[in-house]
Design an enzyme around this catalytic site. Sequence first.
Site, PDB file in Angstrom:
ATOM      1  N   GLY A 142       0.687  -1.176  -0.288  1.00 39.59           N
ATOM      2  CA  GLY A 142       0.011   0.004  -0.056  1.00 39.59           C
ATOM      3  C   GLY A 142       0.681   1.315   0.066  1.00 39.59           C
ATOM      4  O   GLY A 142       0.179   2.333  -0.280  1.00 39.59           O
ATOM      5  N   GLU A 182       4.125   3.984   6.199  1.00 39.72           N
ATOM      6  CA  GLU A 182       2.798   3.148   6.153  1.00 39.72           C
ATOM      7  C   GLU A 182       1.732   3.944   5.215  1.00 39.72           C
ATOM      8  O   GLU A 182       1.666   5.178   5.022  1.00 39.72           O
ATOM      9  CB  GLU A 182       2.108   3.145   7.452  1.00 39.72           C
ATOM     10  CG  GLU A 182       2.325   1.879   8.033  1.00 39.72           C
ATOM     11  CD  GLU A 182       1.725   0.703   7.412  1.00 39.72           C
ATOM     12  OE1 GLU A 182       1.136   0.725   6.199  1.00 39.72           O
ATOM     13  OE2 GLU A 182       1.434  -0.470   8.371  1.00 39.72           O
ATOM     14  N   ASP A 183       0.877   3.299   4.634  1.00 40.95           N
ATOM     15  CA  ASP A 183      -0.384   3.991   3.511  1.00 40.95           C
ATOM     16  C   ASP A 183      -1.462   4.527   4.693  1.00 40.95           C
ATOM     17  O   ASP A 183      -1.687   5.418   4.583  1.00 40.95           O
ATOM     18  CB  ASP A 183      -0.906   3.032   2.545  1.00 40.95           C
ATOM     19  CG  ASP A 183      -1.265   1.539   3.219  1.00 40.95           C
ATOM     20  OD1 ASP A 183      -0.818   1.345   4.591  1.00 40.95           O
ATOM     21  OD2 ASP A 183      -2.023   0.635   2.627  1.00 40.95           O
ATOM     22  N   ASP A 242      -5.163   2.208  10.850  1.00 34.02           N
ATOM     23  CA  ASP A 242      -6.740   2.056  11.043  1.00 34.02           C
ATOM     24  C   ASP A 242      -7.086   1.861  12.476  1.00 34.02           C
ATOM     25  O   ASP A 242      -6.910   2.716  13.292  1.00 34.02           O
ATOM     26  CB  ASP A 242      -7.365   1.185   9.864  1.00 34.02           C
ATOM     27  CG  ASP A 242      -8.571   0.698  10.136  1.00 34.02           C
ATOM     28  OD1 ASP A 242      -9.445   1.762  10.792  1.00 34.02           O
ATOM     29  OD2 ASP A 242      -9.251  -0.256   9.758  1.00 34.02           O
ATOM     30  N   LYS A 265      -6.808   7.083  10.770  1.00 34.15           N
ATOM     31  CA  LYS A 265      -8.160   6.951  11.252  1.00 34.15           C
ATOM     32  C   LYS A 265      -8.167   7.033  12.617  1.00 34.15           C
ATOM     33  O   LYS A 265      -8.222   6.011  13.379  1.00 34.15           O
ATOM     34  CB  LYS A 265      -8.965   5.791  10.521  1.00 34.15           C
ATOM     35  CG  LYS A 265      -9.062   5.686   9.041  1.00 34.15           C
ATOM     36  CD  LYS A 265     -10.014   4.486   8.759  1.00 34.15           C
ATOM     37  CE  LYS A 265      -9.839   4.264   7.309  1.00 34.15           C
ATOM     38  NZ  LYS A 265     -10.391   2.660   6.955  1.00 34.15           N
ATOM     39  N   PHE A 325     -13.717   3.693   4.034  1.00 35.07           N
ATOM     40  CA  PHE A 325     -12.983   2.894   3.078  1.00 35.07           C
ATOM     41  C   PHE A 325     -12.465   3.887   2.176  1.00 35.07           C
ATOM     42  O   PHE A 325     -13.187   4.217   1.495  1.00 35.07           O
ATOM     43  CB  PHE A 325     -13.710   1.919   2.927  1.00 35.07           C
ATOM     44  CG  PHE A 325     -12.725   0.685   2.212  1.00 35.07           C
ATOM     45  CD1 PHE A 325     -12.103  -0.020   2.979  1.00 35.07           C
ATOM     46  CD2 PHE A 325     -12.602   0.768   0.830  1.00 35.07           C
ATOM     47  CE1 PHE A 325     -11.009  -0.825   2.214  1.00 35.07           C
ATOM     48  CE2 PHE A 325     -11.801  -0.178  -0.015  1.00 35.07           C
ATOM     49  CZ  PHE A 325     -10.929  -0.845   0.886  1.00 35.07           C
ATOM     50  N   ASP A 329      -5.721  -0.188  -2.074  1.00 32.39           N
ATOM     51  CA  ASP A 329      -6.636  -0.973  -3.117  1.00 32.39           C
ATOM     52  C   ASP A 329      -7.799  -1.317  -2.530  1.00 32.39           C
ATOM     53  O   ASP A 329      -8.218  -1.497  -1.241  1.00 32.39           O
ATOM     54  CB  ASP A 329      -5.828  -2.502  -3.347  1.00 32.39           C
ATOM     55  CG  ASP A 329      -5.952  -3.473  -2.319  1.00 32.39           C
ATOM     56  OD1 ASP A 329      -5.584  -2.931  -0.910  1.00 32.39           O
ATOM     57  OD2 ASP A 329      -6.298  -4.535  -2.310  1.00 32.39           O
ATOM     58  N   ARG A 339      -4.863   0.661  -6.833  1.00 30.62           N
ATOM     59  CA  ARG A 339      -3.447   1.326  -6.331  1.00 30.62           C
ATOM     60  C   ARG A 339      -3.089   2.269  -7.410  1.00 30.62           C
ATOM     61  O   ARG A 339      -2.246   3.098  -6.910  1.00 30.62           O
ATOM     62  CB  ARG A 339      -2.760  -0.045  -6.381  1.00 30.62           C
ATOM     63  CG  ARG A 339      -2.921  -0.921  -5.278  1.00 30.62           C
ATOM     64  CD  ARG A 339      -1.675  -1.717  -5.076  1.00 30.62           C
ATOM     65  NE  ARG A 339      -2.091  -3.096  -4.196  1.00 30.62           N
ATOM     66  CZ  ARG A 339      -2.238  -3.091  -2.716  1.00 30.62           C
ATOM     67  NH1 ARG A 339      -2.075  -2.088  -1.988  1.00 30.62           N
ATOM     68  NH2 ARG A 339      -2.631  -4.238  -2.179  1.00 30.62           N
TER      69      ARG A 339
END
Length: 175
Positions: A45, A99-100, A103, A131, A152, A159, A165
């Site tokens: 990601g 990191e992407d 969560d 988040k 989301f 993705d 992506r």
Amino acid sequence: MKIKDKEFSIYIDKNTIEQRVAELGKKISREYEGKNPLFIAVLNGSFMFAGDLMKNISIPVEISFIKLSSYTKTHSSGKVKELVGLDENIFGRNLIIIEDIVDTGLTIHHLLEEFRELGPKSIEVATLLHKPEATVKQLQLKYVGFEIPEKFVVGYGLDYDGYGRNLNDLYSLAN
Ligand code: 5GP
């Protein structure tokens, strides 16, 4: 924009992302001057964020890539994915994990635990998205691109079931 069976709409456009990533790159360059940091990007990601972030770093740095296995192993903090592909000696290094998205925070929490055992001099996190409402772990995230609500998102490396992506903007599920 349809990806597989779901409809998505633009959430953060590419110019906004580009500007924010440039700001983060400048900030990291200032704060890590003379520290020779080693970035560790978590695939898949984060590949696009990592690439763009690197273009905005103006000091000498190294970057390496890891993956999390698709299978899980049981750990004290529950089921976690195992880290694969780390081929750098990180003892005594100033690490920045890329990191992407954070969560629940379980993934990054576990990664930080694994890295700390290897004796880096310092360790910080750069994540494109966070988040906060979903995060159950106490975490210090030093470099955050955008704080977002619990929706989301796809695009810019992230993705939906393998697709999306390549999109330049970030999209969220259309209501
Ligand atoms: P955590 O362990 O913090 O709950 O989850 C982190 C991982 O979950 C991310 O690296 C990412 O793979 C996935 N994830 C969490 N939220 C989203 C989202 O909104 N979109 C996508 N594509 N992946 C997400």
